[in-house]
Scaffold this motif. Structure first.
Motif, PDB file in Angstrom:
ATOM      1  N   ARG B  42       8.561  -2.741  -0.469  1.00  0.00           N
ATOM      2  CA  ARG B  42       9.120  -1.508   0.053  1.00  0.00           C
ATOM      3  C   ARG B  42       8.040  -0.436   0.085  1.00  0.00           C
ATOM      4  NH1 ARG B  42      14.652  -0.137  -2.765  1.00  0.00           N
ATOM      5  NH2 ARG B  42      14.558   1.381  -1.068  1.00  0.00           N
ATOM      6  N   SER B  43       8.304   0.623   0.802  1.00  0.00           N
ATOM      7  CA  SER B  43       7.322   1.695   0.934  1.00  0.00           C
ATOM      8  C   SER B  43       7.007   2.292  -0.438  1.00  0.00           C
ATOM      9  CB  SER B  43       7.881   2.768   1.860  1.00  0.00           C
ATOM     10  OG  SER B  43       6.948   3.803   1.977  1.00  0.00           O
ATOM     11  N   GLY B  44       5.730   2.476  -0.697  1.00  0.00           N
ATOM     12  CA  GLY B  44       5.316   3.116  -1.949  1.00  0.00           C
ATOM     13  C   GLY B  44       5.235   2.166  -3.121  1.00  0.00           C
ATOM     14  N   GLY B  46       2.778   0.003  -3.576  1.00  0.00           N
ATOM     15  CA  GLY B  46       1.393  -0.256  -3.961  1.00  0.00           C
ATOM     16  C   GLY B  46       0.694  -1.300  -3.122  1.00  0.00           C
ATOM     17  N   LYS B  47       1.165  -1.551  -1.909  1.00  0.00           N
ATOM     18  CA  LYS B  47       0.520  -2.531  -1.037  1.00  0.00           C
ATOM     19  C   LYS B  47      -0.869  -2.040  -0.611  1.00  0.00           C
ATOM     20  CE  LYS B  47       3.857  -2.306   1.979  1.00  0.00           C
ATOM     21  NZ  LYS B  47       4.699  -1.269   1.341  1.00  0.00           N
ATOM     22  N   SER B  48      -0.924  -0.797  -0.117  1.00  0.00           N
ATOM     23  CA  SER B  48      -2.226  -0.258   0.300  1.00  0.00           C
ATOM     24  C   SER B  48      -3.172  -0.184  -0.883  1.00  0.00           C
ATOM     25  CB  SER B  48      -2.047   1.134   0.908  1.00  0.00           C
ATOM     26  OG  SER B  48      -1.213   1.055   2.035  1.00  0.00           O
ATOM     27  N   VAL B  49      -2.639   0.181  -2.056  1.00  0.00           N
ATOM     28  CA  VAL B  49      -3.476   0.254  -3.252  1.00  0.00           C
ATOM     29  C   VAL B  49      -4.067  -1.113  -3.552  1.00  0.00           C
ATOM     30  CG1 VAL B  49      -3.404   0.601  -5.750  1.00  0.00           C
ATOM     31  CG2 VAL B  49      -2.293   2.252  -4.221  1.00  0.00           C
ATOM     32  N   THR B  50      -3.254  -2.154  -3.383  1.00  0.00           N
ATOM     33  CA  THR B  50      -3.748  -3.505  -3.626  1.00  0.00           C
ATOM     34  C   THR B  50      -4.925  -3.835  -2.702  1.00  0.00           C
ATOM     35  OG1 THR B  50      -1.496  -4.124  -4.187  1.00  0.00           O
ATOM     36  CG2 THR B  50      -3.061  -5.912  -3.777  1.00  0.00           C
ATOM     37  N   PHE B  91      -7.681   0.292   7.890  1.00  0.00           N
ATOM     38  CA  PHE B  91      -6.910   1.269   7.123  1.00  0.00           C
ATOM     39  C   PHE B  91      -5.549   1.467   7.764  1.00  0.00           C
ATOM     40  CE2 PHE B  91     -11.131   2.161   5.705  1.00  0.00           C
ATOM     41  CZ  PHE B  91     -10.988   2.631   4.409  1.00  0.00           C
ATOM     42  N   GLN B  92      -4.607   1.812   6.888  1.00  0.00           N
ATOM     43  CA  GLN B  92      -3.268   2.110   7.399  1.00  0.00           C
ATOM     44  C   GLN B  92      -3.330   3.242   8.426  1.00  0.00           C
ATOM     45  OE1 GLN B  92      -0.464   2.684   4.260  1.00  0.00           O
ATOM     46  NE2 GLN B  92       1.281   2.916   5.628  1.00  0.00           N
ATOM     47  N   SER B  93      -4.261   4.201   8.145  1.00  0.00           N
ATOM     48  CA  SER B  93      -4.403   5.337   9.073  1.00  0.00           C
ATOM     49  C   SER B  93      -5.479   5.080  10.129  1.00  0.00           C
ATOM     50  CB  SER B  93      -4.771   6.583   8.275  1.00  0.00           C
ATOM     51  OG  SER B  93      -6.020   6.375   7.639  1.00  0.00           O
ATOM     52  N   THR B 202       2.293  -5.786   5.810  1.00  0.00           N
ATOM     53  CA  THR B 202       3.088  -5.570   7.022  1.00  0.00           C
ATOM     54  C   THR B 202       4.553  -5.359   6.704  1.00  0.00           C
ATOM     55  OG1 THR B 202       3.614  -6.487   9.192  1.00  0.00           O
ATOM     56  CG2 THR B 202       3.507  -8.038   7.385  1.00  0.00           C
ATOM     57  N   HIS B 203       5.215  -4.647   7.597  1.00  0.00           N
ATOM     58  CA  HIS B 203       6.670  -4.525   7.527  1.00  0.00           C
ATOM     59  C   HIS B 203       7.315  -5.347   8.647  1.00  0.00           C
ATOM     60  CE1 HIS B 203       6.467  -1.565   4.449  1.00  0.00           C
ATOM     61  NE2 HIS B 203       5.730  -0.739   5.185  1.00  0.00           N
ATOM     62  N   ASP B 204       6.459  -5.912   9.517  1.00  0.00           N
ATOM     63  CA  ASP B 204       6.953  -6.655  10.677  1.00  0.00           C
ATOM     64  C   ASP B 204       7.195  -8.117  10.283  1.00  0.00           C
ATOM     65  OD1 ASP B 204       7.446  -7.787  13.120  1.00  0.00           O
ATOM     66  OD2 ASP B 204       5.340  -7.749  13.745  1.00  0.00           O
TER      67      ASP B 204
HETATM   68  N1  LIG Z   1      -5.254   8.171  -4.448  1.00  0.00           N
HETATM   69  C1  LIG Z   1      -4.020   8.221  -4.982  1.00  0.00           C
HETATM   70  N2  LIG Z   1      -3.759   9.160  -5.922  1.00  0.00           N
HETATM   71  C2  LIG Z   1      -2.530   9.213  -6.489  1.00  0.00           C
HETATM   72  N3  LIG Z   1      -1.514   8.424  -6.188  1.00  0.00           N
HETATM   73  C3  LIG Z   1      -1.703   7.460  -5.271  1.00  0.00           C
HETATM   74  C4  LIG Z   1      -2.972   7.327  -4.601  1.00  0.00           C
HETATM   75  N4  LIG Z   1      -2.882   6.304  -3.708  1.00  0.00           N
HETATM   76  C5  LIG Z   1      -1.578   5.825  -3.830  1.00  0.00           C
HETATM   77  N5  LIG Z   1      -0.905   6.534  -4.751  1.00  0.00           N
HETATM   78  C6  LIG Z   1       0.475   6.304  -5.156  1.00  0.00           C
HETATM   79  O1  LIG Z   1       0.620   4.940  -5.355  1.00  0.00           O
HETATM   80  C7  LIG Z   1       1.851   4.513  -4.856  1.00  0.00           C
HETATM   81  C8  LIG Z   1       1.642   3.323  -3.957  1.00  0.00           C
HETATM   82  O2  LIG Z   1       0.997   3.746  -2.806  1.00  0.00           O
HETATM   83  P1  LIG Z   1       0.644   2.802  -1.595  1.00  0.00           P
HETATM   84  O3  LIG Z   1      -0.124   3.618  -0.594  1.00  0.00           O
HETATM   85  O4  LIG Z   1      -0.012   1.615  -2.114  1.00  0.00           O
HETATM   86  O5  LIG Z   1       2.087   2.448  -1.055  1.00  0.00           O
HETATM   87  P2  LIG Z   1       2.419   1.394   0.064  1.00  0.00           P
HETATM   88  O6  LIG Z   1       3.034   0.278  -0.658  1.00  0.00           O
HETATM   89  O7  LIG Z   1       1.221   1.143   0.866  1.00  0.00           O
HETATM   90  O8  LIG Z   1       3.517   2.142   0.910  1.00  0.00           O
HETATM   91  P3  LIG Z   1       3.678   2.179   2.514  1.00  0.00           P
HETATM   92  O9  LIG Z   1       4.370   0.897   2.884  1.00  0.00           O
HETATM   93  O10 LIG Z   1       4.525   3.353   2.758  1.00  0.00           O
HETATM   94  O11 LIG Z   1       2.323   2.324   3.053  1.00  0.00           O
HETATM   95  C9  LIG Z   1       2.483   5.660  -4.137  1.00  0.00           C
HETATM   96  O12 LIG Z   1       3.543   6.149  -4.914  1.00  0.00           O
HETATM   97  C10 LIG Z   1       1.425   6.677  -4.042  1.00  0.00           C
HETATM   98  O13 LIG Z   1       1.962   7.946  -4.329  1.00  0.00           O
END
Ligand SMILES: Nc1ncnc2c1ncn2[C@@H]1O[C@H](COP(=O)(O)OP(=O)(O)OP(=O)(O)O)[C@@H](O)[C@H]1O
Ligand SMILES: [Mg+2]
Lengths: 263, 247, 458
Positions: B42-44, B46-50, B91-93, B202-204
């Motif tokens: 789900r959104s948020g 931590g996928k992008s963080v991973t 990047f996502q962006s 991905t969400h697709d």
């Molecule tokens: N640089 C950062 N500093 C602080 N918090 C962060 C940072 N990057 C991500 N987060 C937090 O980590 C959590 C996970 O973020 P992430 O971007 O990984 O979500 P996501 O799974 O990619 O969501 P989405 O599908 O919406 O892109 C979020 O709650 C975000 O607020």
């Protein structure tokens, strides 16, 4: 008690801040000497910071020159020292006003620009993108900007000095029909190299301060879009302040090495 | 998927938090060479963080991230650069350089990281742009592109160096079904031709089902599932089943 | 992109070019690119000269001080290295003097190399030039003050004696005039009078006095000469020069007049004297000496009061009383002002005609003057009195001459009779036309003007 604890805390953060900026500056200096050199980026920044600041600097110089002459004219004429005006004009601009005002103008225009641009790059993940492409973003973005500031400020200062002299001449010519040749002769009569070269070259230090401080704020900001504005503001405030403080120190140092440069 | 296949990526007991917010907690998985893994959640969550942890833009608080044999989270400077040279990242962006044209965006890594000649670079850039359908827009600035076009341009930039490992963050978000499936084709082609190891966020679901070999699902900071589509469709957690498009 | 590169390139090139231009302009002024020769000189007191101070050769900016070696004992001197452009080498001779000067009153200190004698060869490069130590300003002031005191003392003395003698001589000569009249009427010869032992002795004594005085004045004026050249080398204001010059010329006038007097006396005392002519000559000469010496007193007095002459004269409200010019006097608002006390004396009773046509003060005239002075009261002493001379007969020239003679006569009388200081009595010939502020259309005779006291002059 509370007060001292709070102050202690503040002092600590202040010292920490100084330490962080200093190590940032040290990083600029060390990585500036390591290859690969970003000549292309540096050249672009010279254009951005130097050539684009020229209209501002030249216009300010011209206006300041006119204003200074109008002021000194009325004063010096009462002392019968109207012949001193070109010399007063040249000495005051070449020694102090030119370097300082040019640096402050650049701190305003370029400091804000660098701070905002880098902060925006950071916020939009472009810095990360550069990193991901195996490019050292610090060397790619920060060093060229600082180096360009260092290189460009003496040039801008020279422009400022000379446009101020031109403004002074135009004003003086309008007031007393002094000829250009006589004006130049009087302006440079008794003028030493130490009145021009050290004060102009000291602006490289100003350039380094402006570049480093604004890059620091831009490059290290981590607050998204709102951080962009703050980075710009902080850059201008701190770099202007440091320029003025550094000027005090540099004037003293220059005087130590070139006693003749003092008025 | 046999055990003899070498692993390309190992995520070993990784925890990551921002301030007091725990984003990842003891996440472990590994990706084989040439395998495509879809990261769902789900959104948020931590996928992008991973993904950023994988390429060393973020460092784990606890645990290790291995790319091949190297622990990317302990590398710096030139070593890090060398490792990243094998990797492509979207990047996502999209994160296009907005002061340069599309063509320059793609040419920059080629110019700096390869010793290709000018015409070779031009050729490579054009081909990469053509693959994502942007050949006609190569002189445009990023500001002049739509969101989907930016995404495609970002993907082209990630592919232009022909990486061994491709990390893409939502490649088909903001794209219509047809274009999205073209992108999926492109990814499948990478995988087939170059045996590229791919991690896709991905969400697709539709696309993911086409390209993904295995699926990882993140939920509440933990990796709740990491397996093939069949296994996940019958997963005990409803969230997992929903995310992979099952019932 | 290419456009931007061009602009950047233009900016950088222009910046570097301008930087070079300034360096060139500065270098041009300093003559850095020209060939240089070095000389040395030594000073006990370098008076603020620094490394980089300008060096002028004959007033031309020719180089700078490149090094200063400090002395290691009080007996040693500062050794300066001067670098000057080759082109002025020809002006520098072994006897060239180096002195410290300053650029304007508040300007930088600089060194001046005075061109040497043309008949000597050029000074060798790296030779040591002689230096002329700077005189401290205070020392200079002290010296000049002492000298001026001497001069002014002498002149006052002379002036007093002269006034006395002049009075005596005038009486004698008036007597002589009587005698001449007498002679004409067959009563005897002028020679008798002038050979009269008493008169002759008195005149001789006076003459000796005058000679002594002029000798001491010319000595003083020689010293003044030296001072003047000192002043000149220090670029002090022109005013100083002018005042000293006029003091000198006054001293010369005294000299000349004294000589004339001696000749007149000699001829008068000579065996074949010509009576009235000789007597008039004596009188004229004495009167000249008197005028000249009083001018000198005036000038030296001014000098004594230091270097702020302007201040001195300003506070007094007038420059020299002895040299008042009619037109200046008329147009000066403070001098003929209505607030000054005036005594109008009408001609008919004032002056008598002598047989030769010239005028002299009549006894009634003297009485009227005494009366007017009595009216001025004690206040008249120490204050300035101006004698306005008027005459409304004859053409303009004659009016002018007569009015001048009348004023002079009255001035002499005032000095002799009341012992007024010569610098306090001025004369001005105004022909027949009083200054507009007096509301008088015309006048014939004399007007005594007692000037309003100014804010204390000393
Ligand atoms: N640089 C950062 N500093 C602080 N918090 C962060 C940072 N990057 C991500 N987060 C937090 O980590 C959590 C996970 O973020 P992430 O971007 O990984 O979500 P996501 O799974 O990619 O969501 P989405 O599908 O919406 O892109 C979020 O709650 C975000 O607020
Ligand atoms: Mg994301």
């Amino acid at each position: 008690m509370i007060c001292t604890i709070a102050d202690g805390g503040r002092l600590k953060t202040f010292l920490e801040f100084i330490g962080v900026i200093a190590s940032f500056a040290a990083r600029v200096i060390t990585s500036a000497w390591r290859s690969p050199y970003e000549f292309e980026q540096t050249w672009m920044q010279v254009g951005e910071i130097g050539a684009r600041s020229l209209p501002l600097v030249a216009a300010s110089g011209l206006a300041l020159g006119v204003v200074m002459t109008l002021h000194t004219h009325s004063t010096l004429v009462t002392f019968g020292a109207a012949a001193m005006i070109p010399k007063v004009q040249s000495l005051s601009f070449f020694i102090e006003i030119g370097p300082l005002v040019a640096a402050l103008l650049v701190a305003g225009r370029v400091g804000a620009g660098i701070g905002a641009v880098l902060a925006n790059l950071r916020a939009s993940e472009q810095i990360d993108a550069i990193e991901v492409l195996s490019v050292d973003s610090f060397k790619f973005l920060v060093v060229p900007r600082v180096v360009a500031c260092v290189l460009v400020l003496p040039l801008l200062t020279t422009f400022m000095d000379l446009t101020a002299l031109l403004g002074g001449f135009l004003a003086e010519h309008a007031l007393s029909h002094l000829s250009a040749q006589l004006f130049i002769e009087r302006a440079f009569n008794g003028f030493a190299w130490s009145n021009f070269v050290p004060p102009t070259l000291k602006t490289t230090v100003f350039g380094f301060l402006i570049g480093t401080v604004s890059c620091y704020y831009g490059y290290t900001t981590d607050e998204g879009a709102e951080g962009v504005g703050r980075a710009a503001t902080n850059s201008v405030v701190l770099s202007s302040l440091l320029v003025i403080v550094a000027d005090v120190v540099l004037v003293k140092i220059i005087f130590l090495f070139f006693p003749g440069s003092a008025l | 998927m046999t055990e003899s296949q070498p692993t390309a990526i190992v995520f070993d007991g990784v925890s990551k938090s921002f301030g007091s917010k725990q984003v990842l907690q003891e996440v472990s998985f590994s990706v084989m060479q040439g395998e495509t893994v879809c990261l769902l959640g789900r959104s948020g969550t931590g996928k992008s963080v991973t993904l950023k942890l994988l390429i060393g833009l973020l460092r784990p608080d606890i645990g290790k991230v291995l790319i091949g044999q190297d622990n990317i989270s302990s590398l710096e400077g030139d070593d890090l650069s060398r490792l990243r040279r094998k990797m492509g990242f979207l990047f996502q962006s999209a994160a296009l350089f907005d002061s340069a044209t599309l063509e320059e965006n793609l040419a920059l890594p080629l110019r700096r990281l390869t010793d290709k000649s000018k015409s070779e670079i031009e050729h490579a850039v054009l081909r990469a742009l053509a693959e994502v359908g942007l050949a006609a827009d190569r002189y445009k600035m990023p500001g002049e592109l739509s969101g989907g076009m930016k995404k495609r341009a970002g993907l082209a930039r990630a592919l232009v160096l022909e990486p061994e490992i491709l990390l893409v963050d939502e490649p088909s978000s903001g794209l219509d079904r047809i274009t999205a499936s073209e992108i999926d084709d492109l990814l499948l082609e990478q995988k087939a031709k170059r045996r590229t190891t791919i991690v896709i966020v991905t969400h697709d679901v539709h696309g993911a089902r086409r390209v993904g070999d295995r699926f990882a699902v993140l939920d509440k900071a933990r990796l709740v599932a990491f397996d093939t589509l069949q296994c996940l469709e019958n997963h005990e957690s409803k969230t997992v089943r929903t995310l992979v498009g099952g019932q | 992109m290419r456009n931007r590169n061009i602009i950047t390139g233009a900016f950088v090139l222009a910046g570097i070019a301008l930087f070079a231009l300034v360096i060139f302009l500065v270098g041009n002024q300093r003559k850095t690119f020209a060939k240089h020769v070095e000389f040395y000189t030594e000073f006990a007191n370098i008076d603020g000269i620094m490394k980089g101070s300008k060096v002028r050769v004959g007033g031309f900016d020719a180089g700078e001080v490149t090094d200063i070696q400090l002395p290691d004992s009080p007996a040693a001197h500062f050794r300066l290295t001067l670098s000057v452009v080759e082109r002025v080498h020809g002006l520098i001779r072994p006897d060239s003097l180096v002195s410290v000067a300053s650029e304007g009153i508040v300007g930088d200190k600089l060194l001046q190399i005075h061109p040497g004698s043309a008949n000597l060869p050029q000074a060798a490069p790296n030779s040591t030039l002689r230096s002329k130590e700077a005189l401290e300003m205070s020392e200079l002031l002290e010296r000049s003050a002492g000298l001026l005191n001497d001069v002014s003392g002498t002149m006052k003395e002379v002036s007093t004696k002269l006034t006395g003698t002049l009075d005596a001589a005038t009486t004698t000569i008036n007597n002589a005039n009587d005698l001449v009249v007498g002679i004409k009427q067959g009563k005897g010869a002028i020679g008798v009078l002038l050979r009269d032992e008493n008169t002759a002795r008195s005149v001789r004594e006076t003459l000796a006095n005058v000679q002594q005085a002029t000798a001491s004045v010319s000595d003083a004026s020689m010293r003044a000469d030296r001072l003047v050249s000192d002043f000149e080398s220090r670029n002090l204001g022109e005013k100083v020069d002018q005042t000293i010059a006029s003091a000198q010329s006054a001293a010369q006038n005294v000299d000349a007049s004294a000589l004339q007097l001696r000749q007149s006396l000699t001829s008068a005392l000579g065996p074949d004297s010509h009576g009235v002519d000789a007597a008039n000559n004596v009188r004229q000469s004495l009167s000249n000496v008197n005028l000249a010496s009083s001018n000198m007193v005036e000038d030296t007095e001014a000098l004594k009061h230091g270097f702020l002459f302007r201040g001195f004269f300003k506070r007094r409200g007038y420059y020299s009383l002895a040299n008042l010019k009619a037109d200046e006097y008329r147009s000066n608002r403070s001098l003929p002002a209505a607030t000054n006390t005036r005594a109008w004396l009408d001609q008919p009773e004032l002056f008598d005609n002598r047989p030769d046509g010239s005028e002299e003060l009549s006894p009634e005239g003297k009485a009227k003057i005494d009366e007017a002075m009595a009216e001025f009261g004690d206040g008249a002493f120490g204050r300035a009195i101006i004698v306005e001379g008027y005459s409304s007969t004859g053409d303009t020239g004659a009016q002018f001459a007569t009015s001048r003679v009348r004023a002079t006569l009255v001035r002499h009388y005032l000095q002799a009779r009341f012992g007024l200081d010569s610098r306090d009595v001025g004369i001005v010939p105004l022909r027949g036309v009083p200054p507009p502020s007096t509301n008088k259309k015309t006048w014939d005779g004399i007007c005594l003007v007692l000037l309003k006291p100014r804010a204390s002059a000393r």
